[in-house]
Structure formats: structure tokens, C-alpha cells
Design a protein around this motif. Sequence first.
Motif, PDB file in Angstrom:
ATOM      1  N   ALA A 105       0.846  -1.196   0.000  1.00 22.48           N
ATOM      2  CA  ALA A 105       0.000   0.000   0.000  1.00 22.48           C
ATOM      3  C   ALA A 105       0.877   1.241   0.000  1.00 22.48           C
ATOM      4  N   GLU A 106       0.363   2.298  -0.623  1.00 21.20           N
ATOM      5  CA  GLU A 106       1.040   3.586  -0.590  1.00 21.20           C
ATOM      6  C   GLU A 106       0.794   4.198   0.789  1.00 21.20           C
ATOM      7  N   VAL A 107       1.847   4.696   1.417  1.00 23.00           N
ATOM      8  CA  VAL A 107       1.723   5.342   2.721  1.00 23.00           C
ATOM      9  C   VAL A 107       2.013   6.824   2.530  1.00 23.00           C
ATOM     10  N   VAL A 108       1.053   7.657   2.948  1.00 26.92           N
ATOM     11  CA  VAL A 108       1.197   9.102   2.820  1.00 26.92           C
ATOM     12  C   VAL A 108       1.006   9.747   4.184  1.00 26.92           C
ATOM     13  N   PRO A 114       3.801  11.645  -0.067  1.00 26.72           N
ATOM     14  CA  PRO A 114       4.231  10.249   0.055  1.00 26.72           C
ATOM     15  C   PRO A 114       5.315  10.046   1.118  1.00 26.72           C
ATOM     16  N   ILE A 115       5.146   8.968   1.866  1.00 25.38           N
ATOM     17  CA  ILE A 115       6.164   8.529   2.827  1.00 25.38           C
ATOM     18  C   ILE A 115       6.903   7.334   2.247  1.00 25.38           C
ATOM     19  N   GLY A 116       6.154   6.401   1.653  1.00 21.78           N
ATOM     20  CA  GLY A 116       6.759   5.215   1.069  1.00 21.78           C
ATOM     21  C   GLY A 116       5.734   4.132   0.807  1.00 21.78           C
ATOM     22  N   THR A 117       6.220   2.897   0.770  1.00 14.54           N
ATOM     23  CA  THR A 117       5.389   1.730   0.486  1.00 14.54           C
ATOM     24  C   THR A 117       5.437   0.774   1.664  1.00 14.54           C
ATOM     25  N   LEU A 118       4.263   0.319   2.100  1.00 13.86           N
ATOM     26  CA  LEU A 118       4.187  -0.619   3.223  1.00 13.86           C
ATOM     27  C   LEU A 118       4.691  -1.986   2.749  1.00 13.86           C
ATOM     28  N   LYS A 119       5.780  -2.467   3.337  1.00 16.38           N
ATOM     29  CA  LYS A 119       6.403  -3.709   2.883  1.00 16.38           C
ATOM     30  C   LYS A 119       6.160  -4.897   3.812  1.00 16.38           C
ATOM     31  N   GLU A 120       5.918  -4.605   5.099  1.00 13.75           N
ATOM     32  CA  GLU A 120       5.804  -5.709   6.052  1.00 13.75           C
ATOM     33  C   GLU A 120       5.038  -5.223   7.271  1.00 13.75           C
ATOM     34  N   VAL A 121       4.395  -6.146   7.966  1.00 13.90           N
ATOM     35  CA  VAL A 121       3.735  -5.837   9.221  1.00 13.90           C
ATOM     36  C   VAL A 121       4.370  -6.720  10.295  1.00 13.90           C
ATOM     37  N   LEU A 122       4.955  -6.076  11.289  1.00 17.67           N
ATOM     38  CA  LEU A 122       5.556  -6.805  12.413  1.00 17.67           C
ATOM     39  C   LEU A 122       4.516  -6.914  13.520  1.00 17.67           C
ATOM     40  N   TYR A 130       4.082  -1.137  11.220  1.00 12.85           N
ATOM     41  CA  TYR A 130       4.202  -1.147   9.766  1.00 12.85           C
ATOM     42  C   TYR A 130       5.626  -0.798   9.384  1.00 12.85           C
ATOM     43  N   VAL A 131       6.217  -1.621   8.513  1.00 16.77           N
ATOM     44  CA  VAL A 131       7.543  -1.348   7.967  1.00 16.77           C
ATOM     45  C   VAL A 131       7.325  -0.696   6.602  1.00 16.77           C
ATOM     46  N   VAL A 132       7.713   0.571   6.502  1.00 16.07           N
ATOM     47  CA  VAL A 132       7.500   1.348   5.287  1.00 16.07           C
ATOM     48  C   VAL A 132       8.848   1.623   4.637  1.00 16.07           C
ATOM     49  N   LYS A 157      -5.714   0.863  -1.519  1.00 21.26           N
ATOM     50  CA  LYS A 157      -4.393   0.431  -1.033  1.00 21.26           C
ATOM     51  C   LYS A 157      -3.583   1.649  -0.593  1.00 21.26           C
ATOM     52  N   LYS A 158      -4.177   2.388   0.348  1.00 22.39           N
ATOM     53  CA  LYS A 158      -3.553   3.619   0.813  1.00 22.39           C
ATOM     54  C   LYS A 158      -3.675   3.712   2.327  1.00 22.39           C
ATOM     55  N   VAL A 159      -2.566   4.095   2.966  1.00 20.13           N
ATOM     56  CA  VAL A 159      -2.531   4.293   4.412  1.00 20.13           C
ATOM     57  C   VAL A 159      -2.127   5.740   4.672  1.00 20.13           C
ATOM     58  N   VAL A 160      -2.900   6.413   5.515  1.00 17.34           N
ATOM     59  CA  VAL A 160      -2.556   7.779   5.907  1.00 17.34           C
ATOM     60  C   VAL A 160      -1.989   7.711   7.322  1.00 17.34           C
TER      61      VAL A 160
END
Length: 169
Positions: A105-108, A114-122, A130-132, A157-160
Motif C-alpha cells: 500500500a502507498e503510505v502518505v 508520500p512517505i513510502g510503500t508498506l512492505k511488512e507488518v511486524l 508497519y515497515v515502510v 491500497k492507501k494508508v494515511v
Amino acid sequence: MENLLRVGVISNTHGVRGEVKVFPTTDDPKRFKKLKKVILDTGEEYINLEVQSVRFFKQLVILKFKGIDNINDIEKYKGKDLLVTRENAVPLEENEYFIYDIIDAEVVNENGEPIGTLKEVLTTGANDVYVVETEDKKEVLLPVIDECILDINIEEKKVVAKILPGLVD
């Protein structure tokens, strides 16, 4: 495959009659009691398996599959994922989602930058993290708390997120 969700990983065999120890990757390991079918991801193909019996041992689930009655038939699948279709997944409550649905997901930030892309959830004891991955390949760790994660839109697919002091250099 997009409509498949991982519920566990075969960690080892159990005995000589084809049972396996499964490390559950679902929030509720008791869900295995109701599970009738799983899909084994061998890495090369998907194999449909019918669950014959379910037992619990410590943090593991011990499964027996119909038609697999020998340790030699199942041993080669150690470390392989067990999947279910979305139709066989646990029904979600309101405001719940599958982790799979927000990966990439796109993280803003709250201004839409934009901050980045969510790659993993710990998964930690207190809350998920969230690992961005930022554009310059750095990692930003965002705690999944109301003060930090403001909105999750599965369809887009967006996280604020609000970057709390100390989270980014």
C-alpha cells in the motif's frame, strides 16, 4: 495467488503416520478446528488437502490430512505454507482487514505527501508495526496506534499516517 491467505507453516512431522506440526500464522489458532480443507504451497504447485484431524500442542497445531498416512509422504513439505481461499477465511469484523490486503500500500502523511510503500507488518506484543520503505530505500517503522495511523483504505491500497516525533531522521 491473490485470493489465498496463509494460515500456517508446516514446521515438522509428528510421528510416523503422516501428521504434521503446524505453526499457525492466524490470529486464532482454534480456527483450525473448523477448517475442512487447506491448500499446500509446495513452491512449485498447489495441492488441495482435506483435514482429517486437528489437535493442539503448546503453540502448535497438529494436523492429519486424509490420504497421507506415512511420514515419507509429508516430510518433504517441512517449511511449506498452508493456505485457505478467501471464502474459507475467518469472517472479518467491521474495520478489520487481512494483512495481505495492505502489503504494498502507498503510505502518505496527513497532507497527502508520500512517505513510502508498506512492505511488512511486524506483530509485537503491544501493537503491530508497519515497515515502510521510502523512495531512497530506507525503512520507517510506524506503530499501528490511533495517534500514528490515521486511515487505512483497502480499496485504494492507501494508508494515511502521522509521523510522530523521533520516527524519522
